[in-house]
Design a protein around this motif. Sequence first.
Motif, PDB file in Angstrom:
ATOM      1  N   ASP A   8       0.838  -1.206   0.000  1.00 21.70           N
ATOM      2  CA  ASP A   8       0.000   0.000   0.000  1.00 21.70           C
ATOM      3  C   ASP A   8       0.873   1.256   0.000  1.00 21.70           C
ATOM      4  O   ASP A   8       0.618   2.198  -0.747  1.00 21.70           O
ATOM      5  CB  ASP A   8      -0.909   0.032   1.239  1.00 21.70           C
ATOM      6  N   ARG A   9       1.894   1.264   0.838  1.00 26.58           N
ATOM      7  CA  ARG A   9       2.781   2.427   0.910  1.00 26.58           C
ATOM      8  C   ARG A   9       3.527   2.635  -0.417  1.00 26.58           C
ATOM      9  O   ARG A   9       3.737   3.768  -0.845  1.00 26.58           O
ATOM     10  CB  ARG A   9       3.750   2.293   2.079  1.00 26.58           C
ATOM     11  N   GLU A  10       3.897   1.541  -1.063  1.00 31.33           N
ATOM     12  CA  GLU A  10       4.570   1.639  -2.359  1.00 31.33           C
ATOM     13  C   GLU A  10       3.619   2.218  -3.407  1.00 31.33           C
ATOM     14  O   GLU A  10       4.004   3.080  -4.205  1.00 31.33           O
ATOM     15  CB  GLU A  10       5.074   0.257  -2.791  1.00 31.33           C
ATOM     16  N   ILE A  11       2.377   1.773  -3.400  1.00 33.14           N
ATOM     17  CA  ILE A  11       1.365   2.322  -4.312  1.00 33.14           C
ATOM     18  C   ILE A  11       1.207   3.818  -4.081  1.00 33.14           C
ATOM     19  O   ILE A  11       1.195   4.616  -5.024  1.00 33.14           O
ATOM     20  CB  ILE A  11       0.008   1.598  -4.143  1.00 33.14           C
ATOM     21  N   LEU A  12       1.096   4.220  -2.829  1.00 40.08           N
ATOM     22  CA  LEU A  12       0.916   5.637  -2.501  1.00 40.08           C
ATOM     23  C   LEU A  12       2.115   6.470  -2.934  1.00 40.08           C
ATOM     24  O   LEU A  12       1.954   7.595  -3.429  1.00 40.08           O
ATOM     25  CB  LEU A  12       0.650   5.799  -1.008  1.00 40.08           C
ATOM     26  N   THR A  13       3.298   5.945  -2.766  1.00 35.83           N
ATOM     27  CA  THR A  13       4.510   6.656  -3.191  1.00 35.83           C
ATOM     28  C   THR A  13       4.494   6.877  -4.705  1.00 35.83           C
ATOM     29  O   THR A  13       4.758   7.976  -5.188  1.00 35.83           O
ATOM     30  CB  THR A  13       5.772   5.874  -2.775  1.00 35.83           C
ATOM     31  N   ILE A  14       4.170   5.830  -5.440  1.00 38.19           N
ATOM     32  CA  ILE A  14       4.136   5.930  -6.903  1.00 38.19           C
ATOM     33  C   ILE A  14       3.037   6.892  -7.352  1.00 38.19           C
ATOM     34  O   ILE A  14       3.270   7.769  -8.185  1.00 38.19           O
ATOM     35  CB  ILE A  14       3.961   4.531  -7.535  1.00 38.19           C
ATOM     36  N   LEU A  15       1.844   6.759  -6.782  1.00 39.62           N
ATOM     37  CA  LEU A  15       0.733   7.636  -7.179  1.00 39.62           C
ATOM     38  C   LEU A  15       0.981   9.090  -6.793  1.00 39.62           C
ATOM     39  O   LEU A  15       0.526  10.001  -7.487  1.00 39.62           O
ATOM     40  CB  LEU A  15      -0.584   7.147  -6.574  1.00 39.62           C
ATOM     41  N   SER A  16       1.685   9.324  -5.699  1.00 45.04           N
ATOM     42  CA  SER A  16       1.951  10.708  -5.304  1.00 45.04           C
ATOM     43  C   SER A  16       2.894  11.391  -6.282  1.00 45.04           C
ATOM     44  O   SER A  16       2.884  12.610  -6.414  1.00 45.04           O
ATOM     45  CB  SER A  16       2.515  10.771  -3.884  1.00 45.04           C
ATOM     46  N   LYS A  17       3.695  10.602  -6.988  1.00 43.73           N
ATOM     47  CA  LYS A  17       4.599  11.164  -7.993  1.00 43.73           C
ATOM     48  C   LYS A  17       3.960  11.214  -9.374  1.00 43.73           C
ATOM     49  O   LYS A  17       4.310  12.060 -10.191  1.00 43.73           O
ATOM     50  CB  LYS A  17       5.886  10.346  -8.047  1.00 43.73           C
ATOM     51  N   ASN A  18       3.048  10.271  -9.654  1.00 47.03           N
ATOM     52  CA  ASN A  18       2.396  10.217 -10.961  1.00 47.03           C
ATOM     53  C   ASN A  18       1.006   9.603 -10.800  1.00 47.03           C
ATOM     54  O   ASN A  18       0.840   8.398 -10.943  1.00 47.03           O
ATOM     55  CB  ASN A  18       3.224   9.405 -11.958  1.00 47.03           C
ATOM     56  N   ALA A  19       0.021  10.438 -10.521  1.00 51.25           N
ATOM     57  CA  ALA A  19      -1.345   9.953 -10.294  1.00 51.25           C
ATOM     58  C   ALA A  19      -1.994   9.438 -11.572  1.00 51.25           C
ATOM     59  O   ALA A  19      -3.003   8.752 -11.510  1.00 51.25           O
ATOM     60  CB  ALA A  19      -2.199  11.063  -9.681  1.00 51.25           C
TER      61      ALA A  19
END
Length: 146
Positions: A8-19
């Motif tokens: 989940d944290r990895e998903i959030l990190t990726i989405l915060s950089k490129n939604a």
Amino acid sequence: MRELDETDREILTILSKNARIATKSLAARIGLSRSATSARVSSLEKCGVIRGYRADIGEINPHVIRAILLVSLRRTPANHLLDLLAEHPEVRRVSSVSGELDLIVEIETPNIDGLNRVRDWLATDESVGDLTTSIVLRRNIDREMR
């Protein structure tokens, strides 16, 4: 809110950089199937961890006057003042803060006269004790904080 795991944290990190990343690409980066990734993102949305997606827009008009009004109130709360501030389209954000100040009011106007109108109006409200105006010269870093 549910407990977040490493994925989940990895998903959030990726989405915060490129939604706008495609689900297929996101799935490949985290090592899950597309359907499992989609389910995780949906779950993060439903439980309120992901509250929305936004466009990070650069300067559209560099000639806009931006200012920060630092307000000390005679007494708090001053809910009527917040209601009145909300009626002014020039007011972009109002934050209640602790310490000597009570409110930080962020303003955007097309010209200095517009800033002065809002500032003068605010200064005459009976609940305002002190008002300091700072014009924003440049935004060096501009991230929306949550």
